[in-house]
Design a protein around this motif. Structure first.
Motif, PDB file in Angstrom:
ATOM      1  N   MET A   1       0.829  -1.198   0.000  1.00  0.00           N
ATOM      2  CA  MET A   1       0.000   0.000   0.000  1.00  0.00           C
ATOM      3  C   MET A   1       0.873   1.263   0.000  1.00  0.00           C
ATOM      4  O   MET A   1       0.566   2.221  -0.712  1.00  0.00           O
ATOM      5  CB  MET A   1      -0.912  -0.033   1.234  1.00  0.00           C
ATOM      6  CG  MET A   1      -1.952   1.025   1.257  1.00  0.00           C
ATOM      7  SD  MET A   1      -3.127   0.737  -0.074  1.00  0.00           S
ATOM      8  CE  MET A   1      -4.385   1.814   0.377  1.00  0.00           C
ATOM      9  N   LEU A   2       1.935   1.258   0.756  1.00  0.00           N
ATOM     10  CA  LEU A   2       2.832   2.406   0.830  1.00  0.00           C
ATOM     11  C   LEU A   2       3.465   2.676  -0.542  1.00  0.00           C
ATOM     12  O   LEU A   2       3.597   3.833  -0.965  1.00  0.00           O
ATOM     13  CB  LEU A   2       3.918   2.170   1.889  1.00  0.00           C
ATOM     14  CG  LEU A   2       4.899   3.318   2.096  1.00  0.00           C
ATOM     15  CD1 LEU A   2       4.168   4.568   2.528  1.00  0.00           C
ATOM     16  CD2 LEU A   2       5.967   2.931   3.113  1.00  0.00           C
ATOM     17  N   GLU A   5       0.991   4.482  -2.714  1.00  0.00           N
ATOM     18  CA  GLU A   5       0.855   5.882  -2.323  1.00  0.00           C
ATOM     19  C   GLU A   5       2.037   6.705  -2.824  1.00  0.00           C
ATOM     20  O   GLU A   5       1.862   7.839  -3.285  1.00  0.00           O
ATOM     21  CB  GLU A   5       0.730   6.000  -0.802  1.00  0.00           C
ATOM     22  CG  GLU A   5      -0.593   5.492  -0.267  1.00  0.00           C
ATOM     23  CD  GLU A   5      -0.650   5.502   1.255  1.00  0.00           C
ATOM     24  OE1 GLU A   5       0.397   5.733   1.903  1.00  0.00           O
ATOM     25  OE2 GLU A   5      -1.745   5.278   1.790  1.00  0.00           O
ATOM     26  N   GLU A   6       3.241   6.140  -2.762  1.00  0.00           N
ATOM     27  CA  GLU A   6       4.423   6.829  -3.264  1.00  0.00           C
ATOM     28  C   GLU A   6       4.332   7.028  -4.781  1.00  0.00           C
ATOM     29  O   GLU A   6       4.673   8.086  -5.299  1.00  0.00           O
ATOM     30  CB  GLU A   6       5.689   6.051  -2.916  1.00  0.00           C
ATOM     31  CG  GLU A   6       6.046   6.085  -1.446  1.00  0.00           C
ATOM     32  CD  GLU A   6       7.237   5.196  -1.125  1.00  0.00           C
ATOM     33  OE1 GLU A   6       7.782   4.540  -2.038  1.00  0.00           O
ATOM     34  OE2 GLU A   6       7.630   5.162   0.055  1.00  0.00           O
ATOM     35  N   VAL A   8       1.571   7.176  -6.588  1.00  0.00           N
ATOM     36  CA  VAL A   8       0.534   8.170  -6.867  1.00  0.00           C
ATOM     37  C   VAL A   8       1.077   9.575  -6.600  1.00  0.00           C
ATOM     38  O   VAL A   8       0.846  10.501  -7.389  1.00  0.00           O
ATOM     39  CB  VAL A   8      -0.730   7.890  -6.033  1.00  0.00           C
ATOM     40  CG1 VAL A   8      -1.684   9.077  -6.080  1.00  0.00           C
ATOM     41  CG2 VAL A   8      -1.417   6.630  -6.515  1.00  0.00           C
ATOM     42  N   ALA A   9       1.820   9.754  -5.520  1.00  0.00           N
ATOM     43  CA  ALA A   9       2.399  11.058  -5.206  1.00  0.00           C
ATOM     44  C   ALA A   9       3.372  11.486  -6.311  1.00  0.00           C
ATOM     45  O   ALA A   9       3.386  12.656  -6.735  1.00  0.00           O
ATOM     46  CB  ALA A   9       3.102  11.023  -3.862  1.00  0.00           C
ATOM     47  N   GLN A  12       1.363  12.443  -9.372  1.00  0.00           N
ATOM     48  CA  GLN A  12       0.687  13.724  -9.157  1.00  0.00           C
ATOM     49  C   GLN A  12       1.663  14.880  -9.334  1.00  0.00           C
ATOM     50  O   GLN A  12       1.333  15.899  -9.947  1.00  0.00           O
ATOM     51  CB  GLN A  12       0.053  13.783  -7.760  1.00  0.00           C
ATOM     52  CG  GLN A  12      -0.743  15.046  -7.514  1.00  0.00           C
ATOM     53  CD  GLN A  12      -1.907  15.198  -8.470  1.00  0.00           C
ATOM     54  OE1 GLN A  12      -2.676  14.259  -8.673  1.00  0.00           O
ATOM     55  NE2 GLN A  12      -2.036  16.368  -9.072  1.00  0.00           N
TER      56      GLN A  12
END
Length: 64
Positions: A1-2, A5-6, A8-9, A12
C-alpha cells in the motif's frame, strides 16, 4: 500500500509539473500568435502603401 501511495504522489507531481509547462506554453503561443498577426497587418499595410499586389513566392518574374 505504501508503494502505491508513493507512486501516486510521484505521478501527481509529474502531472502538476506538466500542467505548469502547458500553461506557460499556452501563454507563449498566444503572445507569438499576436506578434505574427501584427507583423502580417504591418506587411499588408506596407504593401498597400507601396501599391503592390499580393506577391506569391512561386511567381515567375514579368520578363519570363
Amino acid at each position: 500500500m505504501l508503494a502505491l501511495e508513493e507512486q501516486v504522489a510521484h505521478l501527481q507531481r509529474n502531472v502538476d509539473e506538466l500542467s505548469d509547462i502547458v500553461t506557460r506554453q499556452q501563454t507563449e503561443i498566444a503572445m507569438l500568435t499576436r506578434r505574427v498577426q501584427l507583423l502580417m497587418e504591418r506587411e499588408a499595410e506596407r504593401e498597400s502603401q507601396a501599391g503592390m499586389g499580393v506577391h506569391m513566392g512561386d511567381e515567375k518574374p514579368p520578363h519570363w
